[in-house]
Design a protein around this motif. Structure first.
Motif, PDB file in Angstrom:
ATOM      1  N   ASP A 172      -1.829   8.596  16.230  1.00 16.50           N
ATOM      2  CA  ASP A 172      -1.782   7.979  14.960  1.00 16.50           C
ATOM      3  C   ASP A 172      -0.491   8.512  14.120  1.00 16.50           C
ATOM      4  O   ASP A 172      -0.216   9.640  14.504  1.00 16.50           O
ATOM      5  CB  ASP A 172      -2.937   8.142  14.305  1.00 16.50           C
ATOM      6  N   ILE A 173       0.021   7.696  13.385  1.00 20.27           N
ATOM      7  CA  ILE A 173       1.096   8.246  12.489  1.00 20.27           C
ATOM      8  C   ILE A 173       0.654   8.002  10.987  1.00 20.27           C
ATOM      9  O   ILE A 173       0.483   6.683  10.603  1.00 20.27           O
ATOM     10  CB  ILE A 173       2.519   7.453  12.909  1.00 20.27           C
ATOM     11  N   VAL A 174       0.812   8.798  10.215  1.00 18.11           N
ATOM     12  CA  VAL A 174       0.796   8.528   8.753  1.00 18.11           C
ATOM     13  C   VAL A 174       2.126   8.590   8.147  1.00 18.11           C
ATOM     14  O   VAL A 174       3.071   9.329   8.446  1.00 18.11           O
ATOM     15  CB  VAL A 174      -0.297   9.656   7.965  1.00 18.11           C
ATOM     16  N   PHE A 175       2.658   7.391   7.414  1.00 16.41           N
ATOM     17  CA  PHE A 175       3.839   7.572   6.872  1.00 16.41           C
ATOM     18  C   PHE A 175       3.876   7.688   5.291  1.00 16.41           C
ATOM     19  O   PHE A 175       2.823   6.930   4.691  1.00 16.41           O
ATOM     20  CB  PHE A 175       4.505   5.925   6.999  1.00 16.41           C
ATOM     21  N   TYR A 176       4.324   8.524   4.844  1.00 17.47           N
ATOM     22  CA  TYR A 176       4.000   8.866   3.268  1.00 17.47           C
ATOM     23  C   TYR A 176       5.270   9.375   2.415  1.00 17.47           C
ATOM     24  O   TYR A 176       6.264   9.407   2.975  1.00 17.47           O
ATOM     25  CB  TYR A 176       3.032   9.834   3.052  1.00 17.47           C
ATOM     26  N   ASN A 177       5.095   9.186   1.163  1.00 21.73           N
ATOM     27  CA  ASN A 177       6.049   9.511   0.258  1.00 21.73           C
ATOM     28  C   ASN A 177       5.826  10.860  -0.144  1.00 21.73           C
ATOM     29  O   ASN A 177       4.748  11.479  -0.498  1.00 21.73           O
ATOM     30  CB  ASN A 177       5.720   8.634  -1.096  1.00 21.73           C
ATOM     31  N   SER A 178       6.924  11.839  -0.130  1.00 17.47           N
ATOM     32  CA  SER A 178       6.694  13.219  -0.237  1.00 17.47           C
ATOM     33  C   SER A 178       6.339  13.774  -1.639  1.00 17.47           C
ATOM     34  O   SER A 178       6.403  14.788  -1.869  1.00 17.47           O
ATOM     35  CB  SER A 178       8.100  13.891   0.109  1.00 17.47           C
ATOM     36  N   SER A 179       6.471  12.975  -2.629  1.00 19.98           N
ATOM     37  CA  SER A 179       6.175  13.064  -3.930  1.00 19.98           C
ATOM     38  C   SER A 179       4.799  12.979  -4.224  1.00 19.98           C
ATOM     39  O   SER A 179       4.210  13.375  -5.300  1.00 19.98           O
ATOM     40  CB  SER A 179       6.979  12.023  -5.002  1.00 19.98           C
ATOM     41  N   LEU A 180       3.841  12.676  -3.212  1.00 18.49           N
ATOM     42  CA  LEU A 180       2.451  12.606  -3.121  1.00 18.49           C
ATOM     43  C   LEU A 180       2.039  14.201  -3.509  1.00 18.49           C
ATOM     44  O   LEU A 180       2.774  15.088  -2.747  1.00 18.49           O
ATOM     45  CB  LEU A 180       1.850  12.210  -1.955  1.00 18.49           C
ATOM     46  N   LEU A 181       1.200  14.559  -4.169  1.00 18.73           N
ATOM     47  CA  LEU A 181       0.498  15.940  -4.062  1.00 18.73           C
ATOM     48  C   LEU A 181      -0.134  16.118  -2.997  1.00 18.73           C
ATOM     49  O   LEU A 181      -0.731  15.263  -2.379  1.00 18.73           O
ATOM     50  CB  LEU A 181      -0.694  16.109  -5.332  1.00 18.73           C
ATOM     51  N   SER A 186      12.761   5.299  -1.707  1.00 21.61           N
ATOM     52  CA  SER A 186      13.791   6.058  -1.508  1.00 21.61           C
ATOM     53  C   SER A 186      13.890   6.860  -0.163  1.00 21.61           C
ATOM     54  O   SER A 186      14.903   7.222   0.410  1.00 21.61           O
ATOM     55  CB  SER A 186      14.359   7.138  -2.560  1.00 21.61           C
ATOM     56  N   HIS A 187      12.884   6.985   0.328  1.00 24.52           N
ATOM     57  CA  HIS A 187      12.609   7.698   1.544  1.00 24.52           C
ATOM     58  C   HIS A 187      11.434   7.681   2.362  1.00 24.52           C
ATOM     59  O   HIS A 187      10.284   6.900   1.621  1.00 24.52           O
ATOM     60  CB  HIS A 187      12.684   9.153   1.278  1.00 24.52           C
ATOM     61  N   VAL A 188      11.249   7.835   3.455  1.00 28.95           N
ATOM     62  CA  VAL A 188       9.873   8.035   4.339  1.00 28.95           C
ATOM     63  C   VAL A 188       9.725   9.354   5.177  1.00 28.95           C
ATOM     64  O   VAL A 188      10.621   9.536   5.587  1.00 28.95           O
ATOM     65  CB  VAL A 188       9.750   6.756   5.252  1.00 28.95           C
ATOM     66  N   GLN A 189       8.685  10.010   4.956  1.00 30.56           N
ATOM     67  CA  GLN A 189       8.163  11.115   5.496  1.00 30.56           C
ATOM     68  C   GLN A 189       6.987  10.695   6.518  1.00 30.56           C
ATOM     69  O   GLN A 189       6.262   9.905   6.213  1.00 30.56           O
ATOM     70  CB  GLN A 189       7.740  12.125   4.677  1.00 30.56           C
ATOM     71  N   LEU A 190       6.864  11.287   7.636  1.00 29.33           N
ATOM     72  CA  LEU A 190       5.913  10.883   8.483  1.00 29.33           C
ATOM     73  C   LEU A 190       5.252  12.294   9.358  1.00 29.33           C
ATOM     74  O   LEU A 190       5.881  13.066   9.437  1.00 29.33           O
ATOM     75  CB  LEU A 190       6.350   9.820   9.539  1.00 29.33           C
ATOM     76  N   ALA A 229       0.958  -1.136   0.038  1.00 36.23           N
ATOM     77  CA  ALA A 229      -0.005   0.004   0.055  1.00 36.23           C
ATOM     78  C   ALA A 229       0.901   1.446  -0.039  1.00 36.23           C
ATOM     79  O   ALA A 229       0.542   2.196  -0.804  1.00 36.23           O
ATOM     80  CB  ALA A 229      -0.961  -0.010   1.208  1.00 36.23           C
ATOM     81  N   PHE A 230       2.002   1.140   0.841  1.00 34.06           N
ATOM     82  CA  PHE A 230       2.799   2.404   0.696  1.00 34.06           C
ATOM     83  C   PHE A 230       3.336   2.418  -0.723  1.00 34.06           C
ATOM     84  O   PHE A 230       3.421   3.702  -1.149  1.00 34.06           O
ATOM     85  CB  PHE A 230       3.905   2.223   1.744  1.00 34.06           C
ATOM     86  N   VAL A 231       3.657   1.505  -1.525  1.00 31.81           N
ATOM     87  CA  VAL A 231       4.224   1.771  -2.652  1.00 31.81           C
ATOM     88  C   VAL A 231       3.211   2.110  -3.629  1.00 31.81           C
ATOM     89  O   VAL A 231       3.288   3.183  -4.337  1.00 31.81           O
ATOM     90  CB  VAL A 231       4.857   0.305  -3.176  1.00 31.81           C
ATOM     91  N   GLU A 232       2.182   1.535  -3.404  1.00 27.60           N
ATOM     92  CA  GLU A 232       1.215   1.871  -4.676  1.00 27.60           C
ATOM     93  C   GLU A 232       0.207   3.333  -4.195  1.00 27.60           C
ATOM     94  O   GLU A 232       0.074   3.799  -5.242  1.00 27.60           O
ATOM     95  CB  GLU A 232       0.078   0.701  -4.705  1.00 27.60           C
ATOM     96  N   ASN A 233      -0.195   3.302  -3.207  1.00 31.41           N
ATOM     97  CA  ASN A 233      -0.846   4.453  -2.639  1.00 31.41           C
ATOM     98  C   ASN A 233      -0.055   5.617  -2.260  1.00 31.41           C
ATOM     99  O   ASN A 233      -0.492   6.812  -2.195  1.00 31.41           O
ATOM    100  CB  ASN A 233      -1.837   4.358  -1.704  1.00 31.41           C
ATOM    101  N   GLN A 262      -0.327  19.869  17.107  1.00 33.03           N
ATOM    102  CA  GLN A 262       1.277  19.425  17.650  1.00 33.03           C
ATOM    103  C   GLN A 262       1.368  18.211  16.600  1.00 33.03           C
ATOM    104  O   GLN A 262       1.003  17.104  17.035  1.00 33.03           O
ATOM    105  CB  GLN A 262       1.526  19.421  18.884  1.00 33.03           C
ATOM    106  N   THR A 263       2.191  18.039  15.680  1.00 35.48           N
ATOM    107  CA  THR A 263       2.602  17.061  14.784  1.00 35.48           C
ATOM    108  C   THR A 263       4.136  16.973  14.827  1.00 35.48           C
ATOM    109  O   THR A 263       4.748  17.936  14.178  1.00 35.48           O
ATOM    110  CB  THR A 263       1.738  17.202  13.507  1.00 35.48           C
ATOM    111  N   LEU A 264       4.620  15.634  14.869  1.00 34.86           N
ATOM    112  CA  LEU A 264       6.023  15.493  14.575  1.00 34.86           C
ATOM    113  C   LEU A 264       6.252  15.451  12.984  1.00 34.86           C
ATOM    114  O   LEU A 264       5.296  14.463  12.514  1.00 34.86           O
ATOM    115  CB  LEU A 264       6.423  14.241  15.249  1.00 34.86           C
ATOM    116  N   HIS A 265       6.965  15.764  12.316  1.00 27.25           N
ATOM    117  CA  HIS A 265       7.107  15.718  10.842  1.00 27.25           C
ATOM    118  C   HIS A 265       8.512  15.528  10.583  1.00 27.25           C
ATOM    119  O   HIS A 265       9.447  16.592  10.507  1.00 27.25           O
ATOM    120  CB  HIS A 265       6.705  17.074  10.252  1.00 27.25           C
ATOM    121  N   TYR A 266       8.889  14.065  10.492  1.00 28.26           N
ATOM    122  CA  TYR A 266      10.154  13.613  10.374  1.00 28.26           C
ATOM    123  C   TYR A 266      10.338  13.072   9.005  1.00 28.26           C
ATOM    124  O   TYR A 266       9.448  12.523   8.414  1.00 28.26           O
ATOM    125  CB  TYR A 266      10.434  12.401  11.547  1.00 28.26           C
ATOM    126  N   ALA A 267      11.506  12.973   8.472  1.00 29.29           N
ATOM    127  CA  ALA A 267      11.765  12.288   7.297  1.00 29.29           C
ATOM    128  C   ALA A 267      13.039  11.713   7.476  1.00 29.29           C
ATOM    129  O   ALA A 267      14.140  12.073   7.888  1.00 29.29           O
ATOM    130  CB  ALA A 267      11.791  13.289   6.129  1.00 29.29           C
TER     131      ALA A 267
END
Length: 264
Positions: free
Chosen positions: A192-201, A139-143, A9-13, A213-218
């Motif tokens: 909850d944490i969302v892990f996502y690809n930063s190339s998503l629109l 290549s990376h993960v952003q959260l 799902a991470f790769v496809e979505n 207040q949200t942690l935003h790490y990559a």
């Protein structure tokens, strides 16, 4: 820790959500740390060059960059990157050879609401060649790790694997805050944490001023071991070169920062 379905799902979505990843103890610890950082930034006037200002005007902020800077650093938020519910997930998604990239806070503004344009992180106009996008799938993960209920992140699932459509291009060029076809609101409960690809629109949208207040790490995949190191130490966050800071890192983070120092 992750199922093959989650990895796919991470790769496809381009994203996955891990429900309840942070405990109540974690949440309270990180909230206290963020309160300290925001006091230093908003009341004491520290770290001004690293703040995310609304519309470029220095009267209100929606984020704090470079939170490991010694002027505002809180050990709890350094340790958070090594949290098993964060680092184990990242390793499952992109492998164990990792490199630090950034640690930032996303917060609610105080004086006015904010609405960030649709963009890809590597290209504000969203224009990235397909070959480049496909090379970034793992290549990376952003959260975004939510410490309060958070419905601020809007994404277009799957858009990290393709170039812009004509409709998307028109919105970004003409009405960059408008409703995007197939947009999805990422709905997070505290913890909850969302892990996502930063190339998503994606865009940020918090018009009602909801507490945030949200942690935003990559984290990035590190180059292969046989790749020659950068002959010069990285200068973009030179404070991370300090031996005192590097020696204070949890053991699990030391390879990430070793690779950051080695490759920049």
């Amino acid at each position: 820790m992750l199922t093959s379905a989650e990895i796919n799902a991470f790769v496809e979505n381009g994203y996955i959500i891990r429900k309840g990843a942070l405990s109540e103890t974690d949440i309270q610890s990180y909230q206290r740390a963020i309160d300290c950082i925001l006091h230093k930034c908003r009341v004491e006037g520290l770290h001004a060059d690293h703040l995310r200002y609304i519309d470029g005007e220095r009267d209100d902020i929606w984020g704090v960059n470079n939170i490991f800077h010694p002027s505002i650093r809180e050990q709890a938020l350094v340790d958070a990157l090594a949290h098993p519910q964060i680092l184990d997930v990242i390793e499952a998604l992109i492998g164990e050879r990792l490199r630090y990239h950034l640690c930032t806070l996303l917060v609610s503004s105080e004086q006015k609401p904010y609405h960030i344009n649709w963009h890809r992180d590597a290209a504000s106009d969203g224009e990235v060649p397909l070959e480049t996008l496909l090379g970034r799938l793992r290549s990376h993960v952003q959260l975004n790790g939510a410490l309060y209920n958070d419905e601020t992140l809007y994404i277009v699932p799957g858009s990290h694997r393709r170039e812009l459509t004509d409709a998307e291009r028109a919105i970004i060029q003409q009405t960059p805050k408008a409703v995007m076809p197939n947009q999805l609101v990422v709905k997070l409960k505290a913890g909850d944490i969302v892990f996502y690809n930063s190339s998503l629109l994606h865009k940020g949208y918090n018009l009602d001023g909801s507490k945030r207040q949200t942690l935003h790490y990559a984290v990035l995949v590190a180059p292969p071991e046989n790749e020659p190191p950068n002959p010069e130490s990285p200068t973009s966050q030179e404070w991370l070169n300090e031996p005192t800071f590097l020696n204070s890192l949890p053991d699990r983070l030391k390879p990430l920062f070793d690779n950051w120092l080695k490759y920049g």
